[in-house]
Design a protein around this motif. Structure first.
Motif, short mmCIF file in Angstrom:
data_model
loop_
_atom_site.label_atom_id
_atom_site.label_comp_id
_atom_site.label_asym_id
_atom_site.label_seq_id
_atom_site.Cartn_x
_atom_site.Cartn_y
_atom_site.Cartn_z
N THR A 198 0.93 -1.31 0.03
CA THR A 198 0.02 -0.05 -0.04
C THR A 198 0.93 1.21 0.17
O THR A 198 1.80 1.34 0.81
CB THR A 198 -0.88 0.00 1.35
N ASP A 200 1.51 5.48 -0.69
CA ASP A 200 0.79 6.84 -0.58
C ASP A 200 0.49 7.73 -2.01
O ASP A 200 1.62 8.38 -2.15
CB ASP A 200 1.52 7.59 0.61
N SER A 204 -4.44 5.29 -3.76
CA SER A 204 -4.93 4.64 -2.62
C SER A 204 -5.46 5.67 -1.50
O SER A 204 -5.92 5.09 -0.44
CB SER A 204 -3.55 3.92 -2.01
N GLN A 208 -6.57 4.49 2.87
CA GLN A 208 -5.61 4.22 3.62
C GLN A 208 -5.80 4.18 5.13
O GLN A 208 -4.91 3.41 5.83
CB GLN A 208 -4.49 5.24 3.39
N ILE A 214 1.72 1.79 5.25
CA ILE A 214 1.79 2.60 4.16
C ILE A 214 3.13 3.09 3.62
O ILE A 214 3.86 3.62 4.47
CB ILE A 214 0.90 3.75 4.21
#
Ligand SMILES: NC(=O)c1ccc[n+]([C@@H]2O[C@H](COP(=O)([O-])OP(=O)(O)OC[C@H]3O[C@@H](n4cnc5c(N)ncnc54)[C@H](OP(=O)(O)O)[C@@H]3O)[C@@H](O)[C@H]2O)c1
Length: 249
Positions: A198, A200, A204, A208, A214
């Motif tokens: 995942t 930033d 996404s 989040q 992240i």
């Protein structure tokens, strides 16, 4: 296959990388990493932005065959072969059309489903079709498509997000099928899927909160370049995560 040792600047000084979707998100971060490694960076995007002018920019609307034909014509005049091609084009939501991943099957919208297939699956297939003319039959070459763990059928334990999952599972089939066909004539070509974690980015942003970890785009890009540098010929057709672990189909 020789390891594609990305840490050796001298070896790589004349190498070419093409990043589809390289003007934003993970694609841009990947370009910045490979630029430091001495690669010639070529990127595509639908529109130029303040970052794209750093690199060799090509306009491409990757869901459209006419756009691919123009792009390839432009490339063939330059006689370039790519050592690495990374397809970072993808969608998870479409904020312009207020379309978001489905929480349940009742939320399915046919247009959004087809949009996912178009951007997440078809683009990978068109990438394989059109870029074959830009790779060498004698040099090590990697074609990596960014994908998602959510596209794994065997790893799917909670359901949801059916359009995205289906399009990414189908993308895995494009990767596997093209790898099997191409190894016959391109025996130094590795075609893989890569899950970036995942990250930033705008893709996404709305989701989040539920993520355990992240990554910043640069962090993910560094991990992905390490995975790429360790790829070997018998990895072709497989899907890996950012740590280099295989994701089952
Ligand atoms: N971010 C994450 O957490 C995450 C997690 C798992 C997997 N991934 C995967 O990683 C890849 C890159 O994602 P990202 O986070 O870097 O997303 P991003 O910042 O939104 O970038 C996605 C790229 O896709 C292109 N694109 C978007 N919609 C398009 C359309 N309709 N037609 C053609 N091109 C389109 C954009 O190209 P333009 O420059 O032309 O706009 C953009 O460069 C995707 O395949 C995604 O599924 C991301």
């Amino acid at each position: 296959m020789d390891k594609n040792n990305i840490n050796n600047l001298n070896e790589n000084s004349s190498k070419n990388i093409l990043v589809l979707g390289g003007s934003d998100g993970i694609g841009l971060a990947i370009c910045n990493v490979y630029e430091k490694l001495g690669y010639n960076i070529h990127i595509t995007s639908r529109a130029m932005n303040k970052y794209s002018s750093k690199f060799k920019f090509y306009s491409l609307d990757a869901t459209k065959e006419e756009s691919w034909q123009k792009f390839i014509k432009n490339l063939s005049n330059k006689n370039i072969t790519f050592d690495i091609i990374i397809n970072t084009i993808g969608i998870l939501h479409d904020a312009n059309n207020n379309a978001f991943p489905e929480k349940s099957i009742k939320g399915l919208n046919a247009n959004f489903f087809m949009r996912n297939i178009e951007v997440n699956t078809l683009v990978s297939a068109l990438c394989m079709k059109y870029l074959l003319g830009c790779i060498s039959k004698t040099k090590n070459t990697i074609i990596a498509h960014l994908t998602a763990r959510l596209g794994s059928i065997s790893d799917n334990n909670i359901g949801g997000w059916i359009s995205y999952r289906a399009s990414k599972a189908a993308q895995h089939m494009v990767i596997k099928t093209s790898s099997l066909e191409l190894i016959r004539n391109y025996n130094r070509l590795v075609v893989v899927g890569l899950h970036p974690g995942t990250v930033d980015t705008k893709l996404s942003k709305p989701f989040q909160k539920s993520a355990k970890k992240i990554f910043e785009p640069r962090e993910s890009a560094l991990k992905l370049t390490k995975v790429i540098s360790n790829l070997e010929i018998n990895d072709t057709g497989k899907v890996f995560d950012y740590a280099g672990k295989i994701i089952p189909y």
